[in-house]
Design an enzyme around this catalytic site. Structure first.
Site, PDB file in Angstrom:
ATOM      1  N   MET A 141      70.842 -59.145  14.613  1.00 13.15           N
ATOM      2  CA  MET A 141      70.839 -60.395  15.234  1.00 13.15           C
ATOM      3  C   MET A 141      69.194 -60.774  15.062  1.00 13.15           C
ATOM      4  SD  MET A 141      73.482 -60.346  18.073  1.00 13.15           S
ATOM      5  CE  MET A 141      72.547 -59.725  19.434  1.00 13.15           C
ATOM      6  N   HIS A 192      65.063 -51.636  13.710  1.00 16.24           N
ATOM      7  CA  HIS A 192      65.864 -51.959  12.519  1.00 16.24           C
ATOM      8  C   HIS A 192      65.164 -51.796  10.989  1.00 16.24           C
ATOM      9  CE1 HIS A 192      66.123 -55.094  15.877  1.00 16.24           C
ATOM     10  NE2 HIS A 192      67.499 -55.083  15.362  1.00 16.24           N
ATOM     11  N   GLN A 207      78.869 -49.481  20.428  1.00 16.75           N
ATOM     12  CA  GLN A 207      79.130 -50.268  19.437  1.00 16.75           C
ATOM     13  C   GLN A 207      79.452 -49.508  18.210  1.00 16.75           C
ATOM     14  OE1 GLN A 207      76.959 -53.669  18.651  1.00 16.75           O
ATOM     15  NE2 GLN A 207      75.751 -52.587  17.345  1.00 16.75           N
ATOM     16  N   ARG A 216      65.598 -56.927  23.561  1.00 16.22           N
ATOM     17  CA  ARG A 216      65.461 -57.365  25.034  1.00 16.22           C
ATOM     18  C   ARG A 216      64.326 -56.773  25.546  1.00 16.22           C
ATOM     19  NH1 ARG A 216      71.489 -57.435  24.125  1.00 16.22           N
ATOM     20  NH2 ARG A 216      72.211 -59.500  24.396  1.00 16.22           N
TER      21      ARG A 216
HETATM   22  O1  PAF Z   1      73.599 -54.528  16.691  1.00 17.90           O
HETATM   23  C1  PAF Z   1      73.593 -55.652  16.788  1.00 17.90           C
HETATM   24  O2  PAF Z   1      72.529 -56.229  16.209  1.00 17.90           O
HETATM   25  C2  PAF Z   1      74.829 -56.746  16.719  1.00 17.90           C
HETATM   26  O3  PAF Z   1      75.650 -56.335  17.795  1.00 17.90           O
HETATM   27  C3  PAF Z   1      75.540 -56.532  15.484  1.00 17.90           C
HETATM   28  C4  PAF Z   1      75.878 -55.234  14.940  1.00 17.90           C
HETATM   29  C5  PAF Z   1      74.575 -57.142  14.462  1.00 17.90           C
HETATM   30  C6  PAF Z   1      76.793 -57.500  15.429  1.00 17.90           C
HETATM   31  O4  PAF Z   1      76.283 -59.078  15.651  1.00 17.90           O
END
Ligand code: PAF
Length: 282
Positions: free
Chosen positions: A30, A37, A153, A187
């Protein structure tokens, strides 16, 4: 690095990779990228011929009153970071391109989606599963990379991938932490100066709970309760702090060995989540 903003542009680029028999690794994000990342991209690069990343602040995974509008958007800096990291293709769709004005289908991973974070954020994991499903259909990668920081997730995406028969290998990547232990997160930028000093106590509470579990002398409920009290005394409002089975995130039983301590707590207006997975010798 090539940048595409529409499904058509993405398909054209992906088709050239597929025609050349190249393996594609996918890193969905995102945006507001940090070292966590970039670690996903690094791992992706080691496993495939091409790395496709996406940046899409997905409205359907934010509840009413959550931070969708305020979520940090840093597209220019993110593009630079991804280009330097060696991403081949960046997909930057608009909300309209992703959902149009009449999308009716929602992917819901039963049971898993309503536990823990799902209990406090109703609909959140339906939004995540739906957007990841759509991104998988669009990118058609061989592998996809997700951070272990968002442990629930990850478990949900693994279940969705298996249940919907996506021929995609889901790879999980370690949580990257600041030097004081705080898990990197977009965040974290919401934290005030004093809150930032307090924030690593969440990880300290997780480590203490894991150590107690490994010692095996204290009941699970007492470990969870003590951690919540520790966090409250430090200024957090704990949402949940729970020791679970890593496979299905249900309450750990005496005989379970692969465990995860999951926690979410608010510090001021910032909701922090973190976890530690570990194995108990029985
Ligand atoms: O982890 C995230 O950044 C989001 O939840 C994802 C997997 C890109 C889905 O929008």
């Amino acid at each position: 690095m090539q940048i595409v903003r529409t499904l058509l542009g993405l398909r054209e680029a992906v088709n050239t990779y597929k025609a050349a028999n190249e393996r594609i690794a996918f890193v969905p994000t995102m945006g507001n990228l940090h070292a966590g990342h970039l670690k996903l991209v690094e791992e992706a690069k080691l496993s495939a011929d091409r790395v496709v990343a996406s940046i899409f602040v997905n409205p359907t995974q934010f509840g009413v009153g959550e931070d969708f509008a305020a979520y940090p958007r840093t597209e220019v800096e993110d593009e630079q970071k991804l280009a330097v990291a060696g991403v081949d293709l960046l997909f930057l769709p608009s909300v309209d391109d992703m959902y149009g004005d009449s999308a009716k289908t929602v992917i819901s991973v039963k049971n898993l989606s309503t536990l823990h974070c799902g209990a406090s954020r109703p609909g959140h994991f339906d939004g995540v599963a739906t957007v990841v499903c759509k991104l998988f259909n669009r990118v058609q990668p061989n592998l996809a990379f997700f951070g272990r920081k968002d442990f629930q997730q990850l478990v949900i995406i693994r279940a969705m991938t298996k249940d919907l028969d996506f021929p995609i290998e889901i790879k999980s990547v370690e949580t990257i932490r600041e030097s004081d232990g705080l898990a990197m997160s977009s965040r974290n930028s919401y934290l005030g100066l004093e809150e930032r000093k307090t924030a690593p106590k969440l990880y300290q509470a997780l480590c203490a709970a894991r150590d107690e579990m490994l010692m095996g002398k204290k009941a699970v409920q007492a470990i969870e309760q003590d951690a919540k009290i520790f966090l409250q005394n430090a200024g957090f409002i704990p949402d949940y702090f729970t020791v679970c089975r890593a496979s299905d995130l249900l309450n750990a039983r005496q005989e379970d060995t692969d465990l995860v301590v999951l926690a979410a707590a608010k510090l001021g207006k910032t909701r922090l989540i973190d976890n530690i997975a570990f194995t108990v010798a029985r």
